[in-house]
Design a protein around this motif. Sequence first.
Motif, PDB file in Angstrom:
ATOM      1  N   PRO A 167      34.208  46.965  49.806  1.00  0.00           N
ATOM      2  CA  PRO A 167      34.256  47.101  48.339  1.00  0.00           C
ATOM      3  C   PRO A 167      33.629  48.414  47.875  1.00  0.00           C
ATOM      4  O   PRO A 167      32.674  48.908  48.474  1.00  0.00           O
ATOM      5  CB  PRO A 167      33.456  45.895  47.839  1.00  0.00           C
TER       6      PRO A 167
ATOM      7  N   ALA B  25      35.474  40.302  47.795  1.00  0.00           N
ATOM      8  CA  ALA B  25      35.044  41.327  46.844  1.00  0.00           C
ATOM      9  C   ALA B  25      35.661  41.087  45.473  1.00  0.00           C
ATOM     10  O   ALA B  25      36.823  40.701  45.344  1.00  0.00           O
ATOM     11  CB  ALA B  25      35.425  42.710  47.367  1.00  0.00           C
TER      12      ALA B  25
ATOM     13  N   TYR C 161      40.430  43.730  42.884  1.00  0.00           N
ATOM     14  CA  TYR C 161      41.010  43.610  44.218  1.00  0.00           C
ATOM     15  C   TYR C 161      42.069  42.508  44.236  1.00  0.00           C
ATOM     16  O   TYR C 161      41.849  41.407  43.716  1.00  0.00           O
ATOM     17  CB  TYR C 161      39.912  43.316  45.237  1.00  0.00           C
TER      18      TYR C 161
ATOM     19  N   ARG D 265      38.627  40.378  40.826  1.00  0.00           N
ATOM     20  CA  ARG D 265      39.906  40.226  41.505  1.00  0.00           C
ATOM     21  C   ARG D 265      41.054  40.145  40.500  1.00  0.00           C
ATOM     22  O   ARG D 265      40.859  39.772  39.342  1.00  0.00           O
ATOM     23  CB  ARG D 265      39.865  38.976  42.393  1.00  0.00           C
TER      24      ARG D 265
END
Length: 239
Positions: free
Chosen positions: A8, A93, A59, A96
Motif C-alpha cells: 500500500p 489495504a 484499491y 477500497r
Amino acid sequence: MTLSAAEPLPASVLEALGRYDTPTICNAMEIVAPQRRLIGYTTKPLVCPFPDLPAIVGYARTATIRSVLASGLPPAEQAARRIAYYEYVGTGAGPRISVIQDIDGSDVGYGAFWGEVQSAVHKALGCLGVVTDGSIRDIPQWAEGFQALAGSVGPSHAYVHAENFGGEVRVAGMTVRSGDLIHADQHGAVVIPPDIAAMIPDAAELCGRRETPILDIARSASFSLDKLKAALKQSSEIH
C-alpha cells in the motif's frame, strides 16, 4: 480466484491524488507514463447518479456477476461464497473500490447487483464506491457518499449473483486486477500504476500551469488570435 497484494502507498499520496478530477489524472499520466496513453481507463460511457461527489481513490476489489441464469450452487454453498466475497472486500489495504464486471454478454445489466443493500454493506466494509458495467437501482436509497459508475440503471435484480471474485476484470474498456489503485469520478475511472502514483500530483500541477495562459486569454474580453498564439507559445515553454 487470483489475488495481487501490492504494497500500500502512503496515505498522503492517496490524499494528494484525490484533490484532482479523473481527467486531470489522465492528463498527468500522459506526462509521467506516456506509454499508457491508450490503456488503463474507461473508454465507454457509464452512468453516474452522484456527479457532485468528489473523486475517489482506492484499491480494487474485483468480481464478476451474472443475472440471466440462476446460480447452480446449492443454497449453503451460495451463502458460503457470499461470506467469502464479503471477507475479501472487507480486508486488505484500504480504502477500497469495488470493480465488478457483468458477464451476461448481450444481456449485460439485465439484473442489478447494486442497490440500497449492497451500497450500504460495501460502504460499511470500507469501500468508497463501485465501478461496474452492470446495472444499479434504488438510487434514492443509495448509501450516502458512496460513489457509483454503472453501465445502466434498472429495476430488478433478476438472478444476480457473483460468479467469481479476486481475478482480472474488464469494465467499460478498463482492465483491472485485484489490488490495482483506482481513481474515479463522474467522468470515469483510471488505473494508476503504484510506481508512478507519487509523481502524478506534480505532473497534474504542471498541466494546470500550462493550461492557465490559454484559458486566461480564451476567457478574456480582449481575446484575439494573435494573443492566443502568444499564449500557446507561453504554454509550451512551461516545464
